[in-house]
Design a protein around this motif. Structure first.
Motif, PDB file in Angstrom:
ATOM      1  N   SER A 124      43.369  42.116  38.320  1.00  0.00           N
ATOM      2  CA  SER A 124      44.108  41.252  39.235  1.00  0.00           C
ATOM      3  C   SER A 124      43.307  41.047  40.524  1.00  0.00           C
ATOM      4  CB  SER A 124      45.462  41.891  39.575  1.00  0.00           C
ATOM      5  OG  SER A 124      46.042  41.284  40.727  1.00  0.00           O
ATOM      6  N   PRO A 125      43.419  39.892  41.149  1.00  0.00           N
ATOM      7  CA  PRO A 125      42.711  39.677  42.421  1.00  0.00           C
ATOM      8  C   PRO A 125      43.270  40.514  43.561  1.00  0.00           C
ATOM      9  CG  PRO A 125      44.178  37.831  41.956  1.00  0.00           C
ATOM     10  CD  PRO A 125      44.150  38.685  40.723  1.00  0.00           C
ATOM     11  N   PHE A 126      44.380  41.217  43.326  1.00  0.00           N
ATOM     12  CA  PHE A 126      44.986  42.050  44.359  1.00  0.00           C
ATOM     13  C   PHE A 126      44.878  43.542  44.039  1.00  0.00           C
ATOM     14  CE2 PHE A 126      46.995  37.889  44.584  1.00  0.00           C
ATOM     15  CZ  PHE A 126      46.772  37.587  45.919  1.00  0.00           C
ATOM     16  N   THR A 127      44.035  43.876  43.088  1.00  0.00           N
ATOM     17  CA  THR A 127      43.818  45.281  42.748  1.00  0.00           C
ATOM     18  C   THR A 127      43.178  46.021  43.919  1.00  0.00           C
ATOM     19  OG1 THR A 127      43.581  44.783  40.392  1.00  0.00           O
ATOM     20  CG2 THR A 127      42.612  46.842  41.166  1.00  0.00           C
ATOM     21  N   ALA A 128      43.659  47.229  44.175  1.00  0.00           N
ATOM     22  CA  ALA A 128      43.094  48.089  45.221  1.00  0.00           C
ATOM     23  C   ALA A 128      43.231  49.532  44.770  1.00  0.00           C
ATOM     24  CB  ALA A 128      43.802  47.864  46.557  1.00  0.00           C
ATOM     25  N   THR A 129      42.693  50.443  45.553  1.00  0.00           N
ATOM     26  CA  THR A 129      42.673  51.849  45.147  1.00  0.00           C
ATOM     27  C   THR A 129      44.014  52.546  45.307  1.00  0.00           C
ATOM     28  OG1 THR A 129      41.866  52.464  47.340  1.00  0.00           O
ATOM     29  CG2 THR A 129      40.212  52.104  45.624  1.00  0.00           C
ATOM     30  N   ASN A 130      44.929  51.943  46.088  1.00  0.00           N
ATOM     31  CA  ASN A 130      46.245  52.561  46.269  1.00  0.00           C
ATOM     32  C   ASN A 130      47.277  51.487  46.570  1.00  0.00           C
ATOM     33  OD1 ASN A 130      46.199  52.053  49.218  1.00  0.00           O
ATOM     34  ND2 ASN A 130      44.633  53.670  49.239  1.00  0.00           N
ATOM     35  N   THR A 131      48.543  51.888  46.560  1.00  0.00           N
ATOM     36  CA  THR A 131      49.639  50.934  46.760  1.00  0.00           C
ATOM     37  C   THR A 131      49.527  50.214  48.094  1.00  0.00           C
ATOM     38  OG1 THR A 131      51.126  52.245  45.380  1.00  0.00           O
ATOM     39  CG2 THR A 131      52.141  50.721  46.930  1.00  0.00           C
ATOM     40  N   GLY A 132      49.204  50.972  49.156  1.00  0.00           N
ATOM     41  CA  GLY A 132      49.069  50.347  50.473  1.00  0.00           C
ATOM     42  C   GLY A 132      47.982  49.283  50.478  1.00  0.00           C
ATOM     43  N   GLY A 133      46.880  49.547  49.767  1.00  0.00           N
ATOM     44  CA  GLY A 133      45.794  48.578  49.703  1.00  0.00           C
ATOM     45  C   GLY A 133      46.203  47.305  48.980  1.00  0.00           C
ATOM     46  N   VAL A 134      46.990  47.458  47.916  1.00  0.00           N
ATOM     47  CA  VAL A 134      47.487  46.292  47.188  1.00  0.00           C
ATOM     48  C   VAL A 134      48.364  45.429  48.099  1.00  0.00           C
ATOM     49  CG1 VAL A 134      48.935  45.504  45.276  1.00  0.00           C
ATOM     50  CG2 VAL A 134      47.360  47.419  44.938  1.00  0.00           C
ATOM     51  N   ILE A 135      49.309  46.070  48.763  1.00  0.00           N
ATOM     52  CA  ILE A 135      50.221  45.337  49.650  1.00  0.00           C
ATOM     53  C   ILE A 135      49.449  44.665  50.778  1.00  0.00           C
ATOM     54  CG2 ILE A 135      52.145  45.590  51.272  1.00  0.00           C
ATOM     55  CD1 ILE A 135      53.189  47.834  49.457  1.00  0.00           C
ATOM     56  N   ARG A 136      48.448  45.354  51.316  1.00  0.00           N
ATOM     57  CA  ARG A 136      47.647  44.772  52.389  1.00  0.00           C
ATOM     58  C   ARG A 136      46.922  43.512  51.905  1.00  0.00           C
ATOM     59  NH1 ARG A 136      46.637  49.331  54.269  1.00  0.00           N
ATOM     60  NH2 ARG A 136      44.788  49.750  53.008  1.00  0.00           N
ATOM     61  N   ARG A 137      46.395  43.564  50.674  1.00  0.00           N
ATOM     62  CA  ARG A 137      45.733  42.381  50.123  1.00  0.00           C
ATOM     63  C   ARG A 137      46.716  41.217  50.006  1.00  0.00           C
ATOM     64  NH1 ARG A 137      40.783  42.127  48.509  1.00  0.00           N
ATOM     65  NH2 ARG A 137      39.585  43.950  47.829  1.00  0.00           N
ATOM     66  N   ILE A 138      47.898  41.512  49.484  1.00  0.00           N
ATOM     67  CA  ILE A 138      48.893  40.458  49.259  1.00  0.00           C
ATOM     68  C   ILE A 138      49.376  39.866  50.580  1.00  0.00           C
ATOM     69  CG2 ILE A 138      51.214  39.974  48.363  1.00  0.00           C
ATOM     70  CD1 ILE A 138      50.668  42.136  46.229  1.00  0.00           C
ATOM     71  N   VAL A 139      49.626  40.727  51.558  1.00  0.00           N
ATOM     72  CA  VAL A 139      50.261  40.293  52.811  1.00  0.00           C
ATOM     73  C   VAL A 139      49.245  39.811  53.841  1.00  0.00           C
ATOM     74  CG1 VAL A 139      51.676  41.079  54.758  1.00  0.00           C
ATOM     75  CG2 VAL A 139      52.219  41.836  52.435  1.00  0.00           C
ATOM     76  N   GLU A 140      48.056  40.439  53.891  1.00  0.00           N
ATOM     77  CA  GLU A 140      47.139  40.181  55.002  1.00  0.00           C
ATOM     78  C   GLU A 140      45.781  39.617  54.567  1.00  0.00           C
ATOM     79  OE1 GLU A 140      46.721  43.795  57.191  1.00  0.00           O
ATOM     80  OE2 GLU A 140      48.879  44.004  57.573  1.00  0.00           O
ATOM     81  N   THR A 141      45.033  40.389  53.796  1.00  0.00           N
ATOM     82  CA  THR A 141      43.624  40.045  53.589  1.00  0.00           C
ATOM     83  C   THR A 141      43.383  39.030  52.492  1.00  0.00           C
ATOM     84  OG1 THR A 141      43.309  41.946  52.110  1.00  0.00           O
ATOM     85  CG2 THR A 141      42.891  42.296  54.453  1.00  0.00           C
ATOM     86  N   GLY A 142      44.321  38.868  51.580  1.00  0.00           N
ATOM     87  CA  GLY A 142      44.171  37.879  50.530  1.00  0.00           C
ATOM     88  C   GLY A 142      43.463  38.424  49.300  1.00  0.00           C
ATOM     89  N   PRO A 143      43.329  37.595  48.270  1.00  0.00           N
ATOM     90  CA  PRO A 143      42.744  38.043  47.003  1.00  0.00           C
ATOM     91  C   PRO A 143      41.270  38.393  47.139  1.00  0.00           C
ATOM     92  CG  PRO A 143      43.072  35.666  46.996  1.00  0.00           C
ATOM     93  CD  PRO A 143      43.744  36.185  48.223  1.00  0.00           C
ATOM     94  N   GLU A 144      40.802  39.233  46.246  1.00  0.00           N
ATOM     95  CA  GLU A 144      39.406  39.644  46.205  1.00  0.00           C
ATOM     96  C   GLU A 144      38.513  38.426  45.937  1.00  0.00           C
ATOM     97  OE1 GLU A 144      35.857  41.046  46.063  1.00  0.00           O
ATOM     98  OE2 GLU A 144      37.498  42.417  46.571  1.00  0.00           O
ATOM     99  N   PRO A 145      37.580  38.087  46.830  1.00  0.00           N
ATOM    100  CA  PRO A 145      36.730  36.899  46.647  1.00  0.00           C
ATOM    101  C   PRO A 145      35.951  36.911  45.335  1.00  0.00           C
ATOM    102  CG  PRO A 145      36.569  37.693  48.900  1.00  0.00           C
ATOM    103  CD  PRO A 145      37.346  38.731  48.136  1.00  0.00           C
ATOM    104  N   ALA A 146      35.452  38.071  44.922  1.00  0.00           N
ATOM    105  CA  ALA A 146      34.680  38.134  43.687  1.00  0.00           C
ATOM    106  C   ALA A 146      35.541  37.790  42.469  1.00  0.00           C
ATOM    107  CB  ALA A 146      34.077  39.533  43.513  1.00  0.00           C
ATOM    108  N   ALA A 147      36.830  38.131  42.535  1.00  0.00           N
ATOM    109  CA  ALA A 147      37.739  37.810  41.438  1.00  0.00           C
ATOM    110  C   ALA A 147      37.943  36.302  41.329  1.00  0.00           C
ATOM    111  CB  ALA A 147      39.075  38.517  41.641  1.00  0.00           C
TER     112      ALA A 147
END
Length: 230
Positions: free
Chosen positions: A144-167
């Motif tokens: 997923s473009p919002f995959t992260a190492t922990n739950t907080g990281g996932v939520i941060r991607r969704i809410v703030e930083t956006g999807p992983e550019p490489a994805a």
């Protein structure tokens, strides 16, 4: 209720000796997440577009009935010889807000959930459109473009930083027109996404200047799907 085009058909339901049962058609193939784990990301542009189109057709049928799937993800997408089939409507909801799950039931799978699913507001078809985009990206990238190492990281991607550019770049490299629709479908504001499966199909057709005739779309899916080694 959901039509059979690119969805798994329910053949029968009932209660036997006090136990409820649900009988569905037997499908060949395997879930998308298993395919990705064993064979890696989809590298054929035609196959990726066929997957995207078939899922959009399925969502169009779901949304026309006034339903929202709410848990579209690779584990719930069977890759069959006849095309992809979304499964598991266990946490579906009626668009007017009526829940088909028990109070407190999970709203979806975090890395495929739109921002509005975190709150108390009504979740509409645009949440499925977001999940569609995540699944398309996952098919091309492997996660997923919002995959992260922990739950907080996932939520941060969704809410703030956006999807992983490489994805997102993985889709862009295969099909720039599809990547443009994916980017629209991942807009934070649901009003900025294609509104539902039908609007998603229209966006995909417009991006490639192709028609929306169901027979032509089905033919495009069939031809593209033949390029995928299952």
């Amino acid at each position: 209720m959901v039509p059979g085009a690119y969805t798994a058909r329910v053949l029968d339901t009932g209660v036997d000796a006090g136990r409820p049962y649900l009988a569905m058609e037997l499908l060949d193939g395997r879930p998308l997440d298993v395919h990705l784990r064993e064979q890696g990301p989809i590298r054929a542009a035609e196959a990726l577009r066929a997957l995207a189109l078939a899922l959009a057709v399925a969502l169009s049928g779901v949304h026309r009935l006034g339903l929202v799937h709410r848990d579209l993800k690779p584990a719930n997408i069977m890759l069959t010889t006849a095309g992809p089939r979304p499964l598991d409507f266990g946490i579906a909801a009626i668009v007017d807000g009526t829940r088909l799950t028990a109070t407190g039931g999970g709203p979806g799978t975090l890395t495929y959930m739109a921002l509005e699913q975190f709150g108390e507001e009504r979740v509409g078809p645009a949440a499925d459109v977001w999940a569609w985009a995540c699944c398309v990206v996952c098919a091309a990238h492997g996660a997923s473009p919002f995959t992260a190492t922990n739950t907080g990281g996932v939520i941060r991607r969704i809410v703030e930083t956006g999807p992983e550019p490489a994805a997102l770049a993985a889709v862009q490299a295969l099909d720039p027109a599809l990547a443009a629709v994916v980017a629209r479908a991942l807009a934070i504001d649901p009003a900025q996404r294609p509104a539902d499966g039908t609007a998603l199909l229209a966006a995909l057709a417009a991006a490639r200047s192709t028609g929306q005739d169901p027979a032509a779309v089905h033919d495009q899916i069939t031809r593209g799907w033949q390029t995928l080694a299952l």
